[in-house]
Design an enzyme around this catalytic site. Sequence first.
Site, PDB file in Angstrom:
ATOM      1  N   ILE A 173      -4.219  -7.241   3.662  1.00 55.53           N
ATOM      2  CA  ILE A 173      -4.641  -7.352   4.975  1.00 55.53           C
ATOM      3  C   ILE A 173      -5.910  -6.598   5.248  1.00 55.53           C
ATOM      4  CG2 ILE A 173      -4.334  -7.254   7.345  1.00 55.53           C
ATOM      5  CD1 ILE A 173      -1.488  -8.238   6.780  1.00 55.53           C
ATOM      6  N   CYS A 174      -6.954  -6.914   5.568  1.00 56.05           N
ATOM      7  CA  CYS A 174      -8.084  -6.062   5.900  1.00 56.05           C
ATOM      8  C   CYS A 174      -8.796  -5.223   4.717  1.00 56.05           C
ATOM      9  CB  CYS A 174      -7.958  -5.381   7.279  1.00 56.05           C
ATOM     10  SG  CYS A 174      -9.537  -4.809   8.067  1.00 56.05           S
ATOM     11  N   GLN A 175      -8.498  -4.009   4.969  1.00 54.03           N
ATOM     12  CA  GLN A 175      -8.873  -3.067   4.162  1.00 54.03           C
ATOM     13  C   GLN A 175      -7.792  -3.103   2.906  1.00 54.03           C
ATOM     14  OE1 GLN A 175      -7.988   1.059   4.913  1.00 54.03           O
ATOM     15  NE2 GLN A 175      -9.570   2.003   3.754  1.00 54.03           N
ATOM     16  N   GLY A 179      -6.640  -5.523   1.884  1.00 57.85           N
ATOM     17  CA  GLY A 179      -7.072  -6.849   1.019  1.00 57.85           C
ATOM     18  C   GLY A 179      -7.973  -6.285  -0.065  1.00 57.85           C
TER      19      GLY A 179
END
Lengths: 352, 356
Positions: free
Chosen positions: B148-150, B152
């Site tokens: 998720i986000c960073q 990811g």
Amino acid sequence: MANAKSTQQDNDWFGSQQKYWDTWFEAQRKAFGEQWQAPSSAASGFQAPWADFFKEWQNVVSSGQQGKDTDAFQQYFVKTGATFMDMMEKFYQATGQAKPLDQMAQEWVDQLQTYYANILKTASQPFDVSEGHQSFAHSMNKASQVWASLLQPGDGIGKYDAKKGPFFSFDPLHAYTLMPGLGYTREKQEDLNKLYKCWIEYRRKASAYDAGMATVGMEAVKKFQECLAKPPQGHEPITSLKGVYTKWVDCCEEIYAKYAMSEEYTKLYGESVNALMAFKKQQNKMTDDLMEQLNMPTRQEIDSLHERFHTLRRDNIQLKKDIAELKAVKKPKAPVSAKKAAKPKMKKGKKK
Amino acid sequence: MIALQLTPEKIFKEVTAFNTKLAEGIVALRAVGDLPSGVTPKEEVYSEDKVKLYHYKNPTGKKPTNKTPLLISYALVNRPYMADLQENRSMIRGLLDAGQDVYLIDWGYPDRSDRFLTLDDYINGYLDRCIDAICARHGIDAVNLLGICQGGAFSLCYTALHPEKIENLVTMVTPVDFQTGDNMLAHWIRNVDVDLLVDTLGNVSGDLMNWTFLNMKPYRMMGQKYIDMVEILDNPQQVNNFMHMEKWIFDSPDQAGEAYRQFINDFYKYNKLIAGEVEIGGRKVNLKDIKVPVLNIYAQDDHLVPPSASKPLKKYVGTKDYTELSFKGGHIGIYVSSSAQREVPPSIGKWLNKRS
């Protein structure tokens, strides 16, 4: 730790809110007990609790941003809630004075324009170094007075006014800091000079940033006025104060979003951050020097230990991996009896 | 001033209504009480330093149908309970319902003793050992990974470096190309001397990170939001939802200095991920080495990680099995909105079940 801090703040906040609500209920009782058409006196009773509520609330919200360095940001953004309060007060007071609606709106807009214009004016002027970092400036002022007393007329800094403190534009310390340190305390003098220069540089960059942001405020006011005077086709009329405020925020965000993506903003932002970091770095160094004199551990020493510890830890993890791989390679080839004999004595490590 | 249609009566009514809601709101605010950091039952199965690995249990007692466990790797910024905020707003609950066996890494709150943690420590260290721990528990060689986000971006790096340990990769609101025209954070950081910043501050505080995020839409997020809050103060459920979110937004861990330095410089400032120039633990990360199936989920109205930053993943990964899921919402709405609950976890579950 963050949670503990937050709980403490909440307690403070609720405590202050309790006091404010006591006052507020009393004011409300009075306001409703009298004619509502008497807004000029009732309005202050109305307005004060809102403003207090949001001031307190936003103090909690922005509590991590204490200190003068963040004031420049706060005055634009955290104050936007208060803008709504100001607006409500303005309009509410006017209800009892039979003022035309466009006049009320214009007065509120004028107020905003004056506010941003004042910021712009302040940010564009030479600043007084005694503002903000009072104790720092105080010691600097004292030093500058001594220095100024040594100077001869005609040296270019004769306009120095000891009562008012050194202005950036006539800053005797500037000349002082250009002098190289001499003698036994040479390095300390250099450190102090650097700290002062860094601080001046940061204030300069922060002022430039403030001026840029004040321009955003002015443009937002202009955009807002246009929206009210010449609404786009198909535009729904604004039928509430909340609607006026929402339109105001929309205008601000639109102008800000464009500005924040401009080259000018990126430059101002980067320069402000870099100047602040340079100042804080020098401040850190001088704090470390002081701690060393007090026979206390310094930040630098602790950082060095942490760095070495992490390096050792990585080495240790890698060694464990290497050993495991070696053992895995060796295992199938070794006969059972020989394997036992050859097994190195390993400390059993608990998997963390 | 033809756009205004206000009368003194309307103004008076609005002012009175506003005050009434404020007065009632204090009661609702006081009733909120303690706010939990995640709601789904979980068990700590591995820990190292401040990092913890949790295994989730479906409160309905439903067993996972997918035999390959799913590990969620959240960002270092903010806390991972965004994925499990409330009973009816929980991506984790949705994934469990979709038959997944869910694990999550909680990176913890780094302090100054963690200042020298690098991306290598996070990706080849903590993340790798968490995956090993899951594999050991299940007697398997590979897991499904959801970043998720960073987190990811970390998952992309990990999968490229350790492809044998990942069966399927899901990325959510993950930046890949950091220098698209609409990326405000990348734009701001261009003239910031990140090395000076980290050398000065050591760790980068959560407060400073928050301040940066708030400044992306300052008038809305620092002013209008709290004026709007008054509207919901007479609704205890909405107040509760608001405060859950408020807690999450400001419950921000500090960032370990060295990891921050490398992430901001290599990813944001110099856009090295898509150039194949990010180096983690002495090895270059080549996204072409990602040959496992990839599901890339982005949010259409994401102002933190705009779709333009996520979508380019398609052309940089080496997989032939690439799927995109576009969600109509923002960076936060993708976890907590009611439409997200309906759309996102079931889609992930379906996609994974097909491939595991």
